[in-house]
Design a protein around this motif. Structure first.
Motif, PDB file in Angstrom:
ATOM      1  N   PRO A  76       8.371   5.679  -6.934  1.00 36.21           N
ATOM      2  CA  PRO A  76       9.208   5.098  -5.874  1.00 36.21           C
ATOM      3  C   PRO A  76       9.919   6.140  -5.018  1.00 36.21           C
ATOM      4  CG  PRO A  76       9.504   3.890  -7.922  1.00 36.21           C
ATOM      5  CD  PRO A  76       8.715   5.128  -8.258  1.00 36.21           C
ATOM      6  N   LEU A  77      10.195   7.311  -5.576  1.00 31.13           N
ATOM      7  CA  LEU A  77      10.855   8.364  -4.797  1.00 31.13           C
ATOM      8  C   LEU A  77       9.912   8.992  -3.775  1.00 31.13           C
ATOM      9  CD1 LEU A  77      12.885  10.188  -7.610  1.00 31.13           C
ATOM     10  CD2 LEU A  77      13.713   8.494  -5.956  1.00 31.13           C
ATOM     11  N   LEU A  78       8.618   8.942  -4.055  1.00 34.80           N
ATOM     12  CA  LEU A  78       7.631   9.545  -3.162  1.00 34.80           C
ATOM     13  C   LEU A  78       7.105   8.574  -2.108  1.00 34.80           C
ATOM     14  CD1 LEU A  78       5.572  11.507  -5.850  1.00 34.80           C
ATOM     15  CD2 LEU A  78       7.116  12.494  -4.154  1.00 34.80           C
ATOM     16  N   MET A  79       7.161   7.272  -2.376  1.00 27.43           N
ATOM     17  CA  MET A  79       6.567   6.290  -1.474  1.00 27.43           C
ATOM     18  C   MET A  79       7.158   6.298  -0.064  1.00 27.43           C
ATOM     19  SD  MET A  79       5.600   2.919  -3.759  1.00 27.43           S
ATOM     20  CE  MET A  79       7.294   2.373  -3.839  1.00 27.43           C
ATOM     21  N   ILE A 114       1.601  -1.351   0.562  1.00 26.25           N
ATOM     22  CA  ILE A 114       2.842  -1.880   1.134  1.00 26.25           C
ATOM     23  C   ILE A 114       2.731  -1.974   2.654  1.00 26.25           C
ATOM     24  CG2 ILE A 114       5.298  -1.372   1.495  1.00 26.25           C
ATOM     25  CD1 ILE A 114       5.180  -0.087  -1.374  1.00 26.25           C
ATOM     26  N   ASN A 115       2.138  -0.966   3.286  1.00 27.36           N
ATOM     27  CA  ASN A 115       1.971  -1.010   4.738  1.00 27.36           C
ATOM     28  C   ASN A 115       1.103  -2.195   5.176  1.00 27.36           C
ATOM     29  OD1 ASN A 115       3.522   1.244   5.253  1.00 27.36           O
ATOM     30  ND2 ASN A 115       1.780   2.650   5.348  1.00 27.36           N
ATOM     31  N   PHE A 116       0.162  -2.560   4.349  1.00 36.90           N
ATOM     32  CA  PHE A 116      -0.781  -3.625   4.710  1.00 36.90           C
ATOM     33  C   PHE A 116      -0.329  -5.001   4.228  1.00 36.90           C
ATOM     34  CE2 PHE A 116      -4.846  -5.971   4.019  1.00 36.90           C
ATOM     35  CZ  PHE A 116      -5.200  -6.085   5.359  1.00 36.90           C
ATOM     36  N   ALA A 166       1.625   7.141  -5.415  1.00 39.69           N
ATOM     37  CA  ALA A 166       2.593   6.802  -4.377  1.00 39.69           C
ATOM     38  C   ALA A 166       1.899   6.532  -3.047  1.00 39.69           C
ATOM     39  CB  ALA A 166       3.608   7.928  -4.218  1.00 39.69           C
ATOM     40  N   ARG A 167       0.892   7.349  -2.723  1.00 38.45           N
ATOM     41  CA  ARG A 167       0.142   7.131  -1.481  1.00 38.45           C
ATOM     42  C   ARG A 167      -0.597   5.796  -1.523  1.00 38.45           C
ATOM     43  NH1 ARG A 167      -3.582  12.200  -0.966  1.00 38.45           N
ATOM     44  NH2 ARG A 167      -2.595  13.134  -2.787  1.00 38.45           N
ATOM     45  N   ALA A 168      -1.196   5.495  -2.680  1.00 32.95           N
ATOM     46  CA  ALA A 168      -1.939   4.243  -2.823  1.00 32.95           C
ATOM     47  C   ALA A 168      -1.007   3.039  -2.711  1.00 32.95           C
ATOM     48  CB  ALA A 168      -2.675   4.228  -4.162  1.00 32.95           C
ATOM     49  N   CYS A 169       0.157   3.114  -3.356  1.00 39.08           N
ATOM     50  CA  CYS A 169       1.124   2.017  -3.273  1.00 39.08           C
ATOM     51  C   CYS A 169       1.637   1.868  -1.846  1.00 39.08           C
ATOM     52  CB  CYS A 169       2.297   2.270  -4.226  1.00 39.08           C
ATOM     53  SG  CYS A 169       1.897   2.079  -5.979  1.00 39.08           S
TER      54      CYS A 169
END
Length: 304
Positions: free
Chosen positions: A263-266, A238-240, A231-234
């Protein structure tokens, strides 16, 4: 028959070839042989496979090949291939000469991303991030149906970005084969998950979800850590990049629980009030390698 694309998936132990129809991408023929394991033999084997495919279909197809490495834009030589005997070789030029027509060579993770963007799980999406979570970790980026490879032909090498928002318990970062520390591959590859579950030396994640459901504390902990790291990696991607979809491939992509949990953690990590980016399983599976290689040629470039 005319109007077909030939795609080749060049693996460490096998070479797979398939022909796709120009109009709809329908698979026409597929063959697989063992990889000879040396350069001259590989070039000859690919030539013979293409020749046999054309003879069977009665035409001359375009040819693309996906490899576990990439072509240096400066020299035209192969770099970063885990089949090390490919490195520093003019593979594309030699194949073009041997086969008798242009052969387009691309990184296998890029082929995966292209396959899934064209007519797979990312079809109809403008920006597709394809990620392979397997023995290693790779990725590719497709924008408007075209690969974005970058100035150094390394765009999408997601596996060699450090794990974002690290925890104290994740320090010190493990060393990566690339020479750096804390690369995502060291946390999100299949062997990384297996070792977190069963300890050093293990590489197989088979049964981890069943074990977790049965109450295996080690399996539960390893999966909890894995989905949070993914989730952190995704979220970082997404931020970039803010892709329209993230498509997962490789052996770890078969763990169904990650599609509900990640998706719940992102949203905790994404810099927007709502994060609706879908994280989905690939559609074509192991076929994405040959399909993506075939799609290196557009419909306009394939003879009607």
């Amino acid at each position: 028959m005319t109007g077909y694309r030939i795609g080749i998936d060049f693996g460490g132990t096998k070479i797979e070839i398939a022909a796709l129809a120009r109009a709809d991408g329908r698979e026409l023929v597929r063959r697989r042989i063992a990889n000879p394991g040396h350069y001259a033999g590989a070039v000859t084997a690919i030539r013979d496979l293409v020749t046999a495919m054309d003879a069977e279909l009665g035409g001359t197809g375009t040819v693309g090949i996906g490899i576990p490495g990439s072509i240096s834009p400066e020299s035209g030589l192969i770099k970063n291939a885990n089949a090390t005997w490919l490195n520093n070789q003019p593979f594309g030029r030699d194949l073009t000469e041997s086969v008798g027509r242009e052969v387009r060579v691309e990184n296998d993770a890029n082929c995966f991303a292209l396959s899934e963007a064209v007519d797979g799980a990312g079809a109809g999406r403008r920006v597709v991030l394809g990620v392979i979570l397997g023995t290693g970790m790779g990725g590719g980026l497709v924008v408007d149906g075209k690969l974005l490879t970058g100035a150094h032909h390394i765009a999408g090498e997601w596996g060699h970005i450090p794990l974002p928002w690290p925890r104290i318990t994740e320090m010190p970062f493990p060393k990566c084969f690339c020479g750096n520390e804390g690369c995502l591959e060291r946390f999100l590859s299949g062997p990384a998950l297996a070792q977190d579950w069963k300890g050093p030396g293990h590489r197989d994640t088979a049964g981890i979800e069943a074990a977790a459901e049965a109450g295996d504390i080690a399996a539960i902990g390893a999966l909890d850590r894995y989905v949070d790291r993914l989730a952190r990696a995704c979220a970082m991607a997404i931020n970039f990049l803010d892709p329209d979809v993230v498509v997962l491939g490789g052996g770890v992509s078969n763990l169904l629980s990650i599609y509900a949990r990640v998706p719940l953690l992102m949203p905790r990590y994404v810099i927007t009030p709502q994060c609706n980016t879908p994280v989905v399983r690939n559609l074509h599976g192991d076929s994405s390698g040959v399909r993506g290689a075939a799609w290196l040629w557009s419909a306009d470039e394939v003879a009607a």
